[in-house]
Motif scaffolding. Structure first.
Motif, short mmCIF file in Angstrom:
data_model
loop_
_atom_site.label_atom_id
_atom_site.label_comp_id
_atom_site.label_asym_id
_atom_site.label_seq_id
_atom_site.Cartn_x
_atom_site.Cartn_y
_atom_site.Cartn_z
N ASP A 172 16.32 6.41 -0.19
CA ASP A 172 15.48 6.83 0.95
C ASP A 172 14.10 7.26 0.46
O ASP A 172 13.08 6.94 1.08
CB ASP A 172 16.15 8.00 1.69
N TYR A 173 14.08 7.98 -0.64
CA TYR A 173 12.80 8.43 -1.21
C TYR A 173 11.95 7.23 -1.63
O TYR A 173 10.75 7.15 -1.32
CB TYR A 173 13.07 9.35 -2.40
N MET A 174 12.57 6.27 -2.30
CA MET A 174 11.84 5.10 -2.79
C MET A 174 11.27 4.29 -1.62
O MET A 174 10.13 3.81 -1.67
CB MET A 174 12.77 4.23 -3.63
N LYS A 175 12.06 4.15 -0.57
CA LYS A 175 11.61 3.39 0.59
C LYS A 175 10.39 4.07 1.24
O LYS A 175 9.40 3.41 1.57
CB LYS A 175 12.76 3.28 1.61
N ALA A 176 10.49 5.38 1.39
CA ALA A 176 9.38 6.12 2.00
C ALA A 176 8.12 6.04 1.14
O ALA A 176 7.01 5.85 1.64
CB ALA A 176 9.79 7.59 2.21
N ARG A 177 8.30 6.15 -0.17
CA ARG A 177 7.14 6.11 -1.08
C ARG A 177 6.50 4.72 -1.12
O ARG A 177 5.28 4.60 -1.18
CB ARG A 177 7.59 6.54 -2.48
N ALA A 178 7.33 3.68 -1.07
CA ALA A 178 6.78 2.31 -1.07
C ALA A 178 5.93 2.10 0.17
O ALA A 178 4.88 1.44 0.13
CB ALA A 178 7.92 1.30 -1.14
N LYS A 179 6.37 2.69 1.28
CA LYS A 179 5.60 2.59 2.52
C LYS A 179 4.27 3.35 2.39
O LYS A 179 3.21 2.83 2.72
CB LYS A 179 6.44 3.13 3.68
N GLU A 180 4.36 4.57 1.88
CA GLU A 180 3.15 5.38 1.67
C GLU A 180 2.15 4.67 0.77
O GLU A 180 0.94 4.76 0.97
CB GLU A 180 3.51 6.72 1.02
N LEU A 181 2.66 3.98 -0.21
CA LEU A 181 1.80 3.30 -1.19
C LEU A 181 1.28 1.96 -0.67
O LEU A 181 0.50 1.28 -1.34
CB LEU A 181 2.56 3.08 -2.51
N GLY A 182 1.76 1.57 0.52
CA GLY A 182 1.27 0.34 1.13
C GLY A 182 1.76 -0.93 0.46
O GLY A 182 1.08 -1.96 0.46
N LEU A 183 2.97 -0.86 -0.12
CA LEU A 183 3.52 -2.04 -0.82
C LEU A 183 4.17 -2.99 0.18
O LEU A 183 5.39 -3.07 0.30
CB LEU A 183 4.52 -1.60 -1.89
N GLY A 184 3.34 -3.75 0.87
CA GLY A 184 3.82 -4.60 1.96
C GLY A 184 4.60 -5.82 1.51
O GLY A 184 5.33 -6.41 2.30
N ASP A 185 4.45 -6.21 0.27
CA ASP A 185 5.15 -7.40 -0.22
C ASP A 185 6.38 -7.05 -1.06
O ASP A 185 6.90 -7.86 -1.82
CB ASP A 185 4.20 -8.30 -1.02
N VAL A 186 6.82 -5.81 -0.89
CA VAL A 186 8.00 -5.31 -1.59
C VAL A 186 8.99 -4.83 -0.54
O VAL A 186 8.59 -4.31 0.50
CB VAL A 186 7.58 -4.12 -2.51
N ARG A 187 10.28 -5.05 -0.78
CA ARG A 187 11.30 -4.56 0.14
C ARG A 187 12.31 -3.71 -0.61
O ARG A 187 12.79 -4.12 -1.66
CB ARG A 187 12.01 -5.75 0.80
N ILE A 188 12.58 -2.53 -0.08
CA ILE A 188 13.54 -1.62 -0.70
C ILE A 188 14.80 -1.60 0.17
O ILE A 188 14.77 -1.05 1.26
CB ILE A 188 12.99 -0.18 -0.83
#
Lengths: 125, 125
Positions: free
Chosen positions: B41-57
């Motif tokens: 859950d933490y990784m998913k939220a952080r990937a979103k915050e970081l704007g990693l649009g081409d990555v899926r968690i």
């Protein structure tokens, strides 16, 4: 630059079947409600029966391609399929996982420039 | 023969975090009980915050490498990690998903002849 594993990955084929379930009436629907969970169970049992020890059939959360559900993705090839029947699953088992070829008729649409399944080579057992 | 995608896959990096949960007292333990669900859950939220649009968690069922849990695998690179803290997740985010390098200290053991992470090249955004 794209990944080019130099040698076999941990699993020859690692299958992720979306089994996400949304509340009833959700506009996007969900893979689970369209048979994703039932067909994933079938695929897992069949892979075991067929003795595919270097293949793993996993369930996963939402793969975010809901409009094509039920969906699965097979890595490291990065091949995406839609499937809706045991016959579809059998064809993926026999042709992709055993035969090492892509099942064109079940492929999800690709983005421009996306690699799989054009030019992808599927390892065989 | 190993897959060699000719062009970028649907997701530049597709992360699967095992969130399998076994009954209390099970000898193998489970990734969920060791923090896998919370850290996913933490990784998913952080990937979103970081704007990693081409990555899926994604979360996944049991990846069958329980002895190293919590585990994750990142495709199409086929790189497997153990992680047990937010700091570990941050390092995977910054170094693997953004920086395009493998985090050696968190790698799972490899089989003889397995490709990743030896020689793997991680795509960058």
């Amino acid at each position: 630059m794209i990944a080019e594993p130099a040698a076999p990955s941990w699993y020859r084929c690692h299958v992720f079947c979306c089994t996400n379930e949304r509340p009833a009436g959700h506009p996007q629907g969900s893979c689970a409600k369209r048979g994703g969970k039932r067909l994933r169970d079938y695929m897992k049992a069949r892979a075991k029966e067929l003795g595919l020890g270097d293949v793993r059939i996993n369930s996963s959360g939402c793969l975010d391609r809901c409009e094509h559900g039920p969906t699965m993705v097979i890595y490291p090839q990065g091949v995406w399929y839609h499937y809706e029947s045991r016959e579809d699953v059998e064809e993926i088992l026999s042709r992709h996982l055993i035969g090492g070829e892509v099942v064109e008729r079940l492929l999800l649409p690709k983005r421009d420039g996306e690699g799989a399944a054009a030019g992808v080579s599927v390892p065989t057992a």
